[in-house]
Design a protein around this motif. Structure first.
Motif, mmCIF file in Angstrom:
data_model
loop_
_atom_site.group_PDB
_atom_site.id
_atom_site.type_symbol
_atom_site.label_atom_id
_atom_site.label_comp_id
_atom_site.label_asym_id
_atom_site.label_seq_id
_atom_site.Cartn_x
_atom_site.Cartn_y
_atom_site.Cartn_z
ATOM 1 N N ASP A 102 0.898 -1.217 0.076
ATOM 2 C CA ASP A 102 -0.021 0.026 -0.204
ATOM 3 C C ASP A 102 1.080 1.101 -0.085
ATOM 4 N N ASP A 103 0.544 2.324 -0.772
ATOM 5 C CA ASP A 103 1.250 3.392 -0.744
ATOM 6 C C ASP A 103 1.432 4.196 0.597
ATOM 7 N N SER A 104 0.499 3.948 1.444
ATOM 8 C CA SER A 104 0.487 4.732 2.719
ATOM 9 C C SER A 104 1.800 4.283 3.491
ATOM 10 N N VAL A 105 2.507 3.020 3.197
ATOM 11 C CA VAL A 105 3.722 2.445 3.906
ATOM 12 C C VAL A 105 4.993 3.204 3.613
ATOM 13 N N PRO A 106 5.422 3.886 4.450
ATOM 14 C CA PRO A 106 6.790 4.653 4.084
ATOM 15 C C PRO A 106 7.787 3.636 3.820
ATOM 16 N N GLU A 107 8.832 4.256 3.282
ATOM 17 C CA GLU A 107 10.098 3.401 2.758
ATOM 18 C C GLU A 107 10.646 2.998 4.324
#
Length: 615
Positions: free
Chosen positions: A368-373
């Motif tokens: 999911d795009d909400s998970v930061p690197e």
């Protein structure tokens, strides 16, 4: 010939191995053989359309059939037959020409017509030769497997139905009195939900829910259902994939029954649902490997008892899915819960539900795009655990490194979407290779919406993209069927697989490529090849006859591949995708030729349909 056994015996031997004469009773076959006339045609000679000549059967050589305009209608080889009178009854001015020195057996018109009137399957065979050649009479089909029987014969019909407002306690009392493990929540005759013994334990008792709450508070809404005409295989696959033990059965949207694991008599270790259930209970990679080690013997058992090739591959895929899911569950215990939503993706044959033995891994992760690197190390660790675990279980690491443990295929949704856009807008050779694997996509575990959104991007980028579709069409034409001049097989001339054909590379994958190309060009979401072909016919992209022929060709080739793998397993050898056509016998070789010819015709149609982008 009746008095000359020296001439009659070779004819008898040949006809007994030639369709459809091989199905005749021995005394009838002798009578037919006694009426056979023998004729020789040198290369280049045209055949007379003589009304006295009924059926010509090619003993050796090759013959071309031409339409009135001179275009090639068909090319026939040894063991194949034709009747010019019959062809010209529906196709004006069909002609035939020997394209090499040819020996022909002639069955006179009177005997040929009498045989067609007498033998229904014989008449049907010649009514539409090619389109029906791969769909033999029941005599050629394996003994029906119990899993092909309709579920109507095993489902329970005495059901407990309650209203949504019924208190949980009252439903539990009714279930106990009726000695049933499920209750169905209905409104009129419409099914609204289902409650099982497990729901009462997990959703009510374990959570301390008030037993006077309405049953709707713990029911499973919109449960998976099957039609009463679905097969035991269908319900087995549904239970295997969903991990459930009750499947409601409906007819015209009305609830008519239920199938449970007890109905399937699952207390057998050779049942796939039993195997999947027990894989889901293993607590180590080694224990899972012990379960998976049964697969070769199970495939032999399934195939020898008559289970269809497409069903065998779906079951093997469902089992590999179960292995992936259990490994992911074990990884989540080891590394803790995921920092955010993700979906494990199956690509290639796993994505299509078409795995057989010896498959390597093709998988990835969408995050999911909400998970930061900064929180993505968890996904890396889990991916390595699962991919390495799969290899230890028996699913080899992908030689091309198309695995989630490769950071290149462990991406956020946005990164995946950007990658897909790059592939479709700049269709390099490498990009096209990626597309043939990655665009056969299925979410195996996790947040399915991520897989669905990624597939929608793939479909929207592909549909209407004429340059990309043309490039994909060229790629689909690259692997040609192994048929040469006069429909002779093109085999390996030396090496380990001398005199053999790679039936997966030269037969099955071309059909897969054709179905994928058409599906992407028209934005169809189906991924399984059979389902793609069906959908293409439904929307009119393929004619019904063409779709049936492609499907028959796929099943014929896949069955030949499974049969050979089973033979190798029983002799203690490793499964292979190579087949020696000479080992198949006359009927098997003819079926193989038909399948390869259908692929050639489908590839020719692709070139015509997408030639504006190919030129």
């Amino acid at each position: 010939m009746a008095d000359d056994s020296a001439l009659l015996n070779p004819v008898l031997e040949f006809l007994s191995g030639t369709l459809p004469f091989d199905s005749l009773a021995s005394d009838r076959l002798v009578a037919i053989a006694a009426q056979i006339q023998i004729c020789y045609h040198p290369q280049g000679e045209l055949f007379d359309d003589d009304e006295e000549v009924g059926l010509r059967i090619l003993r050796s050589g090759a013959v071309d059939l031409f339409h009135q305009d001179g275009s090639l209608m068909d090319r026939l080889g040894e063991g194949e037959s034709f009747s010019l009178q019959g062809l010209n009854a529906t196709n004006l001015q069909v002609s035939a020409k020997a394209i090499e020195d040819t020996l022909v057996y002639i069955l006179p018109a009177s005997a040929y017509q009498a045989l067609r009137k007498e033998q229904r399957h014989f008449d049907r065979y010649f009514s539409a030769q090619r389109s029906r050649r791969l769909r033999r009479a029941a005599r050629y089909e394996p003994v029906p497997h119990r899993m092909n029987a309709p579920i109507a014969g095993i489902m329970a019909k005495s059901l407990l139905t309650v209203a949504a407002a019924t208190p949980i306690q009252h439903v539990a009392q009714l279930m106990s009195e009726r000695r049933v493990s499920s209750a169905f929540i209905t409104e009129g005759e419409t099914l609204c939900g289902i409650v099982t013994d497990r729901d009462l334990r997990v959703r009510c008792v374990a959570k301390g829910l008030d037993v006077l709450e309405p049953i709707s508070a713990i029911m499973t809404t919109d449960p998976k259902t099957l039609n009463a005409q679905a097969t035991i295989f269908d319900v087995t696959l549904a239970m295997t994939q969903l991990g459930v033990h009750h499947i409601p059965v409906v007819s015209e949207d009305c609830l008519v029954g239920v199938v449970t694991t007890s109905d399937l008599m699952l207390a057998k270790q050779d049942d796939p649902v039993y195997l999947v259930t027990h894989i889901g209970r293993q607590d180590s990679v080694e224990a899972i490997a012990t379960m998976v080690a049964q697969l070769p013997s199970l495939m032999v058992a399934w195939s020898s008892s008559g289970l269809k090739s497409q069903h065998v591959s779906r079951l093997l895929t469902a089992i590999s899915d179960a292995v992936v899911i259990r490994l992911l569950q074990l990884a989540e215990v080891l590394y803790g819960p995921a920092p955010g939503p993700y979906c494990w993706l199956g690509f290639g044959s796993q994505g299509r539900g078409e795995q057989l033995l010896g498959a390597d891994q093709d998988n990835g992760m969408v995050i999911d795009d909400s998970v930061p690197e900064s929180q993505r190390d968890w996904y890396r660790d889990v991916a390595h655990y699962v991919c390495d675990g799969l290899a230890r279980v028996g699913y080899r690491h992908c030689p091309g490194n198309i695995m989630a443990k490769n950071a290149q295929w462990r991406l956020s949704l946005q990164q995946w979407q950007e990658t897909v856009a790059r592939w479709t807008r700049t269709p390099t050779e490498d990009a096209l290779m990626r597309v043939t694997i990655f665009f056969d996509i299925r979410g195996v575990y996790g947040d399915q919406s991520l897989a669905e959104r990624l597939q929608q991007t793939m479909l929207s980028e592909a549909k209407g993209n004429t340059i990309f579709i043309a490039a994909l069409a060229a790629n689909a034409l690259a692997a040609t069927p192994p048929l040469g001049v006069f429909r002779r097989f093109i085999v390996e001339h030396d090496g380990e697989h001398k005199e053999s054909v790679n039936i997966k590379k030269r037969g099955i994958l071309p059909i897969t490529d054709i179905a994928r190309l058409h599906a992407l060009a028209h934005g169809l979401p189906q991924v399984n090849t059979d389902e793609r072909i069906t959908a293409l016919a439904k929307v009119g992209v393929l004619q019904i006859k063409t779709a049936r022929n492609l499907s028959d060709a796929l099943h014929t080739l896949q069955q030949a591949r499974i049969d050979e793998q089973c033979r190798l397993i029983t002799t203690g050898e490793a499964p292979s995708n190579y087949i020696n056509p000479r080992a198949l016998g006359t009927i098997g070789k003819e079926q193989l030729r038909d399948a390869f010819t259908i692929i050639k015709e489908a590839q020719s149609a692709i070139k015509l349909r997408y030639r504006s982008g190919l030129d």
